[in-house]
Design a protein around this motif. Structure first.
Motif, PDB file in Angstrom:
ATOM      1  N   ASN A 117       0.829  -1.210   0.000  1.00 16.76           N
ATOM      2  CA  ASN A 117       0.000   0.000   0.000  1.00 16.76           C
ATOM      3  C   ASN A 117       0.867   1.264   0.000  1.00 16.76           C
ATOM      4  N   MET A 118       1.940   1.239   0.786  1.00 20.08           N
ATOM      5  CA  MET A 118       2.856   2.378   0.820  1.00 20.08           C
ATOM      6  C   MET A 118       3.457   2.625  -0.563  1.00 20.08           C
ATOM      7  N   TYR A 119       3.885   1.556  -1.187  1.00 22.35           N
ATOM      8  CA  TYR A 119       4.538   1.641  -2.493  1.00 22.35           C
ATOM      9  C   TYR A 119       3.585   2.198  -3.548  1.00 22.35           C
ATOM     10  N   GLN A 120       2.381   1.660  -3.590  1.00 26.55           N
ATOM     11  CA  GLN A 120       1.399   2.140  -4.563  1.00 26.55           C
ATOM     12  C   GLN A 120       1.049   3.597  -4.321  1.00 26.55           C
ATOM     13  N   LEU A 121       0.863   3.971  -3.077  1.00 28.54           N
ATOM     14  CA  LEU A 121       0.544   5.356  -2.750  1.00 28.54           C
ATOM     15  C   LEU A 121       1.685   6.280  -3.168  1.00 28.54           C
ATOM     16  N   MET A 122       2.916   5.877  -2.897  1.00 30.74           N
ATOM     17  CA  MET A 122       4.063   6.702  -3.278  1.00 30.74           C
ATOM     18  C   MET A 122       4.132   6.853  -4.798  1.00 30.74           C
ATOM     19  N   GLN A 123       4.013   5.753  -5.520  1.00 31.26           N
ATOM     20  CA  GLN A 123       4.111   5.788  -6.979  1.00 31.26           C
ATOM     21  C   GLN A 123       2.972   6.570  -7.627  1.00 31.26           C
ATOM     22  N   GLN A 124       1.763   6.320  -7.191  1.00 34.28           N
ATOM     23  CA  GLN A 124       0.599   6.845  -7.881  1.00 34.28           C
ATOM     24  C   GLN A 124       0.142   8.213  -7.398  1.00 34.28           C
TER      25      GLN A 124
ATOM     26  N   PHE B 117       4.395  10.853  -4.973  1.00 34.08           N
ATOM     27  CA  PHE B 117       5.480  11.367  -5.808  1.00 34.08           C
ATOM     28  C   PHE B 117       4.961  12.352  -6.862  1.00 34.08           C
ATOM     29  N   PRO B 118       3.856  12.057  -7.567  1.00 38.12           N
ATOM     30  CA  PRO B 118       3.314  13.073  -8.483  1.00 38.12           C
ATOM     31  C   PRO B 118       2.933  14.371  -7.754  1.00 38.12           C
ATOM     32  N   PHE B 119       2.408  14.269  -6.540  1.00 32.92           N
ATOM     33  CA  PHE B 119       2.087  15.459  -5.748  1.00 32.92           C
ATOM     34  C   PHE B 119       3.359  16.255  -5.450  1.00 32.92           C
ATOM     35  N   MET B 120       4.416  15.564  -5.030  1.00 26.44           N
ATOM     36  CA  MET B 120       5.675  16.239  -4.713  1.00 26.44           C
ATOM     37  C   MET B 120       6.230  16.973  -5.929  1.00 26.44           C
ATOM     38  N   LYS B 121       6.058  16.399  -7.102  1.00 24.08           N
ATOM     39  CA  LYS B 121       6.575  17.025  -8.317  1.00 24.08           C
ATOM     40  C   LYS B 121       5.857  18.328  -8.646  1.00 24.08           C
TER      41      LYS B 121
END
Length: 142
Positions: free
Chosen positions: A83-90, A93-97
């Motif tokens: 769940n952590m991985y999917q949240l980070m990827q999807q 990380f796009p939010f941070m960008k």
């Protein structure tokens, strides 16, 4: 000051990334920098929120109110690596960008424009988060 304890923690983190398949040092530094940015961004927001509360003034933070899981202090405790991985990827990380919005001329925007999240395994992400959370990243922690 970098103590032996801190050096050992960093060495362990580096070895973990290496043994789990991430062998490019520049990529590892970049990915750890993204995670440290996420951690420090949340720490700064927590201080600003506490200050606003103390002063009795409203504060509109940079994190979406309906997405508390974007914040390090929530994200790090999710528990489930997948769940952590999917949240980070999807989402995270796009939010941070896009934190700086559509400002294409800022150093942050230029750097993040081509940023790619490259930690390749959920368990690796979870271990890296635990290791980084244990490192003193604030002047008051050292």
């Amino acid at each position: 000051m970098i103590t032996n304890e801190i050096k050992n923690k960093i060495d362990s983190l580096w070895e973990m990334l290496w043994t789990e398949g991430s062998t490019n040092p520049l990529t590892n530094i970049e990915q750890l920098t993204y995670l440290l940015f996420m951690k420090d961004l949340d720490n700064v927001e927590l201080v600003k929120e506490a200050d606003a509360t103390l002063l009795g003034i409203p504060y509109n933070g940079i994190f979406p109110v309906d997405k508390p899981e974007y914040r390090w202090n929530v994200f790090k405790n999710m528990g489930n690596a997948q769940n952590m991985y999917q949240l980070m990827q999807q989402e995270i990380f796009p939010f941070m960008k896009t934190i700086q919005g559509n400002q294409d001329d800022t150093a942050f925007s230029k750097y993040m424009k081509d940023g790619i999240f490259q930690i390749n395994k959920p368990a690796t992400l979870q271990k890296a988060i635990a290791a980084l959370d244990d490192l003193p990243t604030d002047d008051k922690d050292i």
